[in-house]
Design a protein around this motif. Structure first.
Motif, mmCIF file in Angstrom:
data_model
loop_
_atom_site.group_PDB
_atom_site.id
_atom_site.type_symbol
_atom_site.label_atom_id
_atom_site.label_comp_id
_atom_site.label_asym_id
_atom_site.label_seq_id
_atom_site.Cartn_x
_atom_site.Cartn_y
_atom_site.Cartn_z
ATOM 1 N N LEU A 153 0.855 -1.194 0.000
ATOM 2 C CA LEU A 153 0.000 0.000 0.000
ATOM 3 C C LEU A 153 0.887 1.238 0.000
ATOM 4 O O LEU A 153 1.932 1.275 0.672
ATOM 5 C CB LEU A 153 -0.919 0.025 1.224
ATOM 6 C CG LEU A 153 -2.058 -0.998 1.286
ATOM 7 C CD1 LEU A 153 -2.913 -0.752 2.516
ATOM 8 C CD2 LEU A 153 -2.922 -0.924 0.044
ATOM 9 N N PHE A 154 0.429 2.237 -0.752
ATOM 10 C CA PHE A 154 1.170 3.503 -0.841
ATOM 11 C C PHE A 154 0.291 4.612 -0.289
ATOM 12 O O PHE A 154 -0.852 4.796 -0.721
ATOM 13 C CB PHE A 154 1.548 3.800 -2.298
ATOM 14 C CG PHE A 154 2.257 5.118 -2.469
ATOM 15 C CD1 PHE A 154 3.532 5.315 -1.944
ATOM 16 C CD2 PHE A 154 1.647 6.168 -3.135
ATOM 17 C CE1 PHE A 154 4.173 6.518 -2.095
ATOM 18 C CE2 PHE A 154 2.297 7.373 -3.298
ATOM 19 C CZ PHE A 154 3.559 7.549 -2.770
ATOM 20 N N PHE A 155 0.820 5.370 0.708
ATOM 21 C CA PHE A 155 0.120 6.488 1.333
ATOM 22 C C PHE A 155 0.823 7.782 0.919
ATOM 23 O O PHE A 155 1.918 8.083 1.421
ATOM 24 C CB PHE A 155 0.126 6.346 2.859
ATOM 25 C CG PHE A 155 -0.567 5.129 3.358
ATOM 26 C CD1 PHE A 155 -1.914 5.156 3.662
ATOM 27 C CD2 PHE A 155 0.126 3.933 3.525
ATOM 28 C CE1 PHE A 155 -2.562 4.019 4.132
ATOM 29 C CE2 PHE A 155 -0.508 2.799 3.983
ATOM 30 C CZ PHE A 155 -1.859 2.843 4.279
ATOM 31 N N PRO A 156 0.227 8.564 -0.004
ATOM 32 C CA PRO A 156 0.888 9.797 -0.459
ATOM 33 C C PRO A 156 0.962 10.834 0.661
ATOM 34 O O PRO A 156 0.171 10.833 1.608
ATOM 35 C CB PRO A 156 0.002 10.274 -1.608
ATOM 36 C CG PRO A 156 -0.844 9.107 -1.969
ATOM 37 C CD PRO A 156 -1.029 8.320 -0.720
ATOM 38 N N CYS A 157 1.885 11.713 0.518
ATOM 39 C CA CYS A 157 2.042 12.805 1.489
ATOM 40 C C CYS A 157 0.837 13.732 1.421
ATOM 41 O O CYS A 157 0.394 14.125 0.335
ATOM 42 C CB CYS A 157 3.332 13.567 1.184
ATOM 43 S SG CYS A 157 3.579 15.040 2.187
ATOM 44 N N ASN A 158 0.293 14.094 2.609
ATOM 45 C CA ASN A 158 -0.822 15.023 2.757
ATOM 46 C C ASN A 158 -2.113 14.529 2.126
ATOM 47 O O ASN A 158 -3.097 15.279 2.066
ATOM 48 C CB ASN A 158 -0.477 16.399 2.173
ATOM 49 C CG ASN A 158 0.706 17.023 2.850
ATOM 50 O OD1 ASN A 158 0.929 16.805 4.038
ATOM 51 N ND2 ASN A 158 1.493 17.787 2.098
ATOM 52 N N ARG A 159 -2.138 13.302 1.629
ATOM 53 C CA ARG A 159 -3.380 12.740 1.071
ATOM 54 C C ARG A 159 -3.475 11.281 1.528
ATOM 55 O O ARG A 159 -3.535 10.353 0.724
ATOM 56 C CB ARG A 159 -3.381 12.830 -0.447
ATOM 57 C CG ARG A 159 -3.394 14.255 -0.981
ATOM 58 C CD ARG A 159 -3.661 14.271 -2.454
ATOM 59 N NE ARG A 159 -2.747 13.397 -3.195
ATOM 60 C CZ ARG A 159 -1.534 13.744 -3.578
ATOM 61 N NH1 ARG A 159 -1.064 14.944 -3.283
ATOM 62 N NH2 ARG A 159 -0.752 12.896 -4.240
ATOM 63 N N LYS A 160 -3.478 11.097 2.814
ATOM 64 C CA LYS A 160 -3.479 9.741 3.348
ATOM 65 C C LYS A 160 -4.781 9.001 3.042
ATOM 66 O O LYS A 160 -4.799 7.772 3.015
ATOM 67 C CB LYS A 160 -3.266 9.770 4.867
ATOM 68 C CG LYS A 160 -1.966 10.444 5.283
ATOM 69 C CD LYS A 160 -0.754 9.719 4.717
ATOM 70 C CE LYS A 160 0.533 10.386 5.156
ATOM 71 N NZ LYS A 160 1.731 9.715 4.627
ATOM 72 N N ASP A 161 -5.872 9.752 2.825
ATOM 73 C CA ASP A 161 -7.129 9.091 2.518
ATOM 74 C C ASP A 161 -7.162 8.551 1.094
ATOM 75 O O ASP A 161 -8.074 7.804 0.730
ATOM 76 C CB ASP A 161 -8.286 10.059 2.725
ATOM 77 C CG ASP A 161 -8.116 11.334 1.922
ATOM 78 O OD1 ASP A 161 -6.960 11.674 1.600
ATOM 79 O OD2 ASP A 161 -9.129 11.977 1.608
ATOM 80 N N LEU A 162 -6.165 8.888 0.275
ATOM 81 C CA LEU A 162 -6.105 8.423 -1.108
ATOM 82 C C LEU A 162 -5.033 7.344 -1.251
ATOM 83 O O LEU A 162 -4.260 7.350 -2.218
ATOM 84 C CB LEU A 162 -5.826 9.596 -2.055
ATOM 85 C CG LEU A 162 -6.825 10.764 -1.986
ATOM 86 C CD1 LEU A 162 -6.426 11.853 -2.946
ATOM 87 C CD2 LEU A 162 -8.237 10.262 -2.290
ATOM 88 N N SER A 163 -4.976 6.443 -0.306
ATOM 89 C CA SER A 163 -3.985 5.374 -0.383
ATOM 90 C C SER A 163 -4.297 4.466 -1.573
ATOM 91 O O SER A 163 -5.460 4.275 -1.958
ATOM 92 C CB SER A 163 -3.982 4.564 0.906
ATOM 93 O OG SER A 163 -5.257 4.018 1.149
ATOM 94 N N VAL A 164 -3.230 3.906 -2.177
ATOM 95 C CA VAL A 164 -3.343 3.107 -3.392
ATOM 96 C C VAL A 164 -2.699 1.748 -3.146
ATOM 97 O O VAL A 164 -1.640 1.651 -2.504
ATOM 98 C CB VAL A 164 -2.657 3.811 -4.589
ATOM 99 C CG1 VAL A 164 -2.903 3.033 -5.874
ATOM 100 C CG2 VAL A 164 -3.159 5.238 -4.718
#
Length: 955
Positions: free
Chosen positions: A736-747
């Motif tokens: 799983l990838f958790f982008p910076c400042n957009r943790k709710d948009l994990s991919v």
């Protein structure tokens, strides 16, 4: 001269024996030349004598051979005796047993297994405890001190006997066949054995022995009757009048039934009591002497049916065990492999209460509070008997001799489902809801009029959870009515209930700061982190999954809580709890595995385990285990939208190093790692996953490529660490990838894409790019956010370019090293081929040498056989030469004798006329014969002896 004579005589006898063997005229008349056949026995005896003579001659000639033969025989005899003696003494006899208990112990120790003596002394005692042990058994050794402690307190009333049931010569070992040790049997006079299977603790053993000593509890007053009926254990009462006779009819049967109950249930969960007062008996519907009453809290209590069943001890015990009603149940796992907990958890959600318990204590206040909670929880119909028992537990005064028989159902008023008076509650809406774009919190009021009034937080009472559950359903059906009136101010609206046409609900919704809600429920929500101002502008608030009802009484425990909502809760929810008790002094290890702190001053712990939902919840260890907190815990679990958070069990984060290329994530630090202001790549793995370790080198290279200040590579062992449901995965390995400042948009990394370093870099760059990220129509990013993201991406790209350049240099170096390694490998291959050829040559030579060795071995065996044959023939020749030598000697003697006779005849012929010579010797022309009766002259014997000695010297 005598020795030589003896040897000469021996030689003449042997020659005569040879003559007999050859049939040379030894048996016929003298002078006859016809042979006579010798018997077979004489022939074998002659051979035996010749063999013994040969052996004696050989021993005389070579004495060392005789000594060697004697020594070899002695060695063979000793070896044979030693082997036979070992075959007889393989099993070592067991050592005699020793005393297991000390001589000063109050326990009678029959360490030789004298079971007959134990049976003898048992008949003379009223209550006897038999402790069967094995001296080598660790459990027996551990239980020894507990038995001694219990015996020291009860030795004046109970006879304690310990029997060694392991010694093979004892009668206990021969008559008893136990599969485990230790075994405890109790006897009450002639009744028994009653086996004790509880904890090997002195207090529990003493409690059980006292129950066997007094299986019936005497109840003289109403207060003690209420104590008996309000207990959490099922109770059986018997009414007997002792005024007429010292032993009423049926009393001994009832007494024996209590012992049968202890025999079938070692926990003693069914209590037996005796009433002798007829007024007390009427309170529990006992009129006639000999009646038996089974008390049940919620179902109808029963009286033993004498008309249907025989009044026997076995039937009374069976009837009580089959119809009993369990309010609370004690669990006592034995510590080994068992399905005890599994079978109980299959029945439904379970509430486990770990409390310190002393079986010998006269009162248990905490258990009384738990019993009160269980009675209220299961009192679905407002039973008056249960209410009276609750009053007694709360020590509330009641009228004396108040009947305890339940009223008829017609007299019991039906409780209303919904309160008639208006009430209001606060509801936090989930963010996936359409209204949540502008409204976060709504105030729902029940049973308002159609005109409606604005709710007041001051004077308006709060609704129960079940009333609000119905309101929420109707509110969601009417959610579209709020969409066109949404604004920043408080908006109220009335709508009809979906369940009743005469009830209206009022909903007032407003938008408030999300942080305010989180601050009130920081215990139940995820931890908050301090971010910079730029990060706060870019971040998106975390989303909620389900709505829940906010109640101020749980935020302020000192507020008094009405118990009417809790009464009968088990019948108003589909998550009915089964309540179990465990002694924390014995089973605290189970509590620690369920989430209890390992170091605590008071060992009290409560947890709810729901196997069907694969979750469990714990009561906050900082709260004391009492009636109020327990009711709140059960209510929060039972409501439709439970505010309880699933308890997560994880590994200890202190065992992992903090400074590492790959961050090891545990349950405790999951939120801290994932919510960092960095891009986070998380790998899900497990120790049993065979493919997961093959990805370690890829993630290590990735962690070296990416800057540690802006990117985090982490992994978590999901087999040892629980996570919230939204972060669980169904396959391993998962990324799983958790982008910076957009943790709710994990991919999630695509499952069909190979996990390689280039693919991971493309995946990270693609989802780190702001342009490729899905935009939220409600909260579009600002220009400042876009610029900061662009600067951040440019920094990532420049860093990656530098790292790629370094990689190219390393690749060229690796190419040169590869050429050198290939040259070394080719040389090694040539050496390997050369060694292989040498190996084949050596193997061929080895086979030739082995064949030659086999041929030499065969030749050796052949020559050995030939030498043995030659030796045998030489021996035969030696024997034949010895016989010929003997015959040659006799021939020489005969020739000498004949010569002397001829000389004598010639001398006599010269003196006498020829005619006398012819008449005296008519057989002169024949062969000369030596008369058998005439012994040889002495001079002849001396001559033969001299010649024999000369021949012996020559030999």
């Amino acid at each position: 001269m005598s020795e030589c004579g003896d040897r000469g005589g021996g030689g003449s006898s042997s020659s005569s024996d040879d003559a007999e063997d050859e049939g040379g005229g030894g048996g016929g008349p003298a002078g006859s030349g016809s042979p006579s056949p010798a018997p077979a026995g004489a022939s074998s005896a002659g051979r035996l004598r010749r063999g013994l003579c040969g052996a004696s001659l050989m021993a005389l000639r070579r004495p060392e051979l005789l000594c060697g033969a004697v020594a070899l025989g002695c060695a063979l005899l000793l070896a044979f005796k030693f082997t036979c003696s070992r075959a007889k003494d393989v099993i070592i006899p067991a050592k005699p047993p020793v005393s297991f208990f000390s001589s000063r112990s109050p326990v009678l120790d029959l360490f030789q297994g004298q079971l007959d003596y134990a049976e003898h002394i048992r008949r003379d005692s009223e209550v006897v405890l038999l402790f069967f042990y094995a001296p080598w058994c660790g459990q027996s050794i551990a239980a020894r001190a507990e038995i001694e402690q219990a015996a020291s307190r009860l030795s004046d009333q109970v006879l304690f006997v310990a029997i060694n049931c392991w010694w093979n010569q004892g009668k206990c070992r021969k008559q008893k066949h136990f599969f485990y040790f230790p075994v405890i049997y109790l006897y009450h006079r002639s009744f028994g054995p009653i086996e004790y299977k509880g904890p090997m603790s002195a207090v529990y053993i003493e409690k059980f022995v006292r129950r066997v000593m007094k299986p019936l509890l005497y109840i003289p007053s109403q207060s003690e009757l209420l104590d008996f009926l309000s207990n959490y254990e099922p109770g059986v009462l018997g009414y007997f009048e002792f005024s007429g006779s010292p032993q009423p009819p049926g009393y001994l049967t009832f007494f024996t039934s209590a012992l049968h109950s202890l025999k079938k249930d070692y926990l003693g969960t069914v209590r037996f009591g005796v009433i002798t007062n007829k007024h007390l008996a009427k309170l529990v519907s006992l009129v006639h002497s000999g009646n038996v009453y089974l008390h049940r809290h919620f179902n109808t209590s029963l009286v033993f049916p004498k008309e249907v069943m025989n009044y026997t001890a076995e039937n009374i015990c069976k009837w009580a065990l089959e119809n009993r009603e369990t309010l609370l149940r004690w669990l006592q796992p034995h510590g080994g492999k068992s399905l005890l907990l599994n079978n109980e958890l299959k029945k439904g959600p379970a509430l486990f209460l770990f409390i310190p318990f002393n079986p010998l204590a006269e009162s248990h206040p905490l258990i009384d509070e738990i019993t009160e909670v269980a009675l209220e929880y299961n009192n679905c119909h407002g039973d008056q008997v249960v209410a009276r028992l609750l009053q007694h537990l709360r020590r509330v005064d009641a009228p004396a001799f108040q009947p305890l028989t339940p009223e008829t159902p017609a007299q019991r008023p039906e409780p209303p489902l919904i309160a008639a008076s208006p009430c209001c509650n606060t509801v936090v809406l989930p963010q996936w809801h359409s209204i949540s774009r502008t409204h976060n919190v709504c105030e729902l009021c029940v049973n308002q009029t159609a005109a409606g009034i604005k709710p007041s937080l001051v004077d308006m009472p709060q609704c129960s959870f079940f009333e609000m559950a119905a309101a929420l359903d109707s509110f969601y059906l009417k959610e579209q009515t709020f969409y066109h009136v949404a604004s920043d101010s408080i908006e109220c609206s009335n709508f009809l209930s979906s369940y009743s046409p005469f009830s209206y609900y009022t909903a007032c919704c407003r938008t408030i700061n999300r942080g305010f809600i989180d601050s009130e429920h920081n215990v139940l929500e995820t931890p908050a982190f301090a971010f910079s101002s730029l990060e706060k502008k870019c971040e998106v608030a975390p989303r909620s999954s389900v709505p829940h009802i906010e109640e101020n009484r749980y935020l302020f425990p000192e507020v008094d809580m009405n118990s009417t909502d809790f009464t009968g809760l088990s019948c108003r929810t589909n998550k009915t709890l089964n309540i179990y008790l465990l002694d924390s002094n014995l089973f605290w290890l189970y509590a620690e595995r369920l989430g209890a702190p390992s170091s605590t001053r008071v060992k009290e712990f409560a947890t709810i385990v729901d196997v069907k939902e694969e979750s469990h919840y714990i009561l906050d260890p900082r709260q004391a285990l009492m009636k109020f907190t327990l009711e709140s815990f059960i209510q929060n679990f039972s409501i439709l939208y439970s505010p309880l958070k699933r308890h997560l069990i994880g590994s200890d984060s202190a065992q992992f190093p903090s400074q590492h290329l790959i961050t090891e994530v545990t349950t405790d630090i999951f939120w801290e790692v994932v919510l960092r202001k960095q891009d986070v790549l998380l790998l899900y793995y497990a120790q049993w996953c065979g493919f997961c370790p093959s990805l370690n080198h890829i993630f290590i290279q990735l962690a070296r490529l990416l800057p540690a200040d802006t990117f985090t590579v982490a992994r978590i062992d999901v087999a040892q660490n629980d996570l919230p449901w939204e972060f669980m995965v169904d396959r391993l390995p998962t990324i799983l990838f958790f982008p910076c400042n957009r943790k709710d948009l994990s991919v999630k990394y695509p499952e069909d894409l190979p996990i390689t370093l280039p693919n991971l870099l493309r995946f990270i760059l693609h989802h780190s790019d702001l342009a490729s990220a899905p935009q939220n129509s409600a909260d579009p990013p600002t220009k400042q956010c876009l610029q900061s993201e662009a600067v951040l991406q440019q920094g990532h790209i420049s860093h990656l370019e530098r790292e790629i350049q370094k990689l190219r240099v390393e690749i060229s170096t690796l190419h040169r090293v590869q050429v050198q390694v290939e040259a070394q490998l080719s040389s090694a291959r040539r050496d390997e081929h050369r060694l292989l050829r040498q190996k084949q040559t050596l193997e061929k030579q080895h086979r030739l040498l082995q064949l030659h060795s086999e041929q030499l071995q065969a030749l050796y065996e052949q020559k050995t056989g030939e030498l043995e044959e030659v030796a045998r023939k030489l021996q035969e020749l030696a024997d034949a030469s010895e016989n010929l030598l003997t015959e040659n000697t006799w021939l020489r003697i005969l020739v000498a004798t004949m010569e002397r006779k001829l000389e004598g005849r010639e001398g006599a012929g010269a003196l006498t006329p020829p005619a006398e010579v012819h008449s005296d010797h008519p057989e002169a022309s024949g062969a000369p014969q030596l008369p058998a009766s005439t012994p040889p002259p002495s001079n002849v014997s001396s001559t033969v002896a001299a010649e024999s000695s000369n021949e012996n010297r020559t030999d």
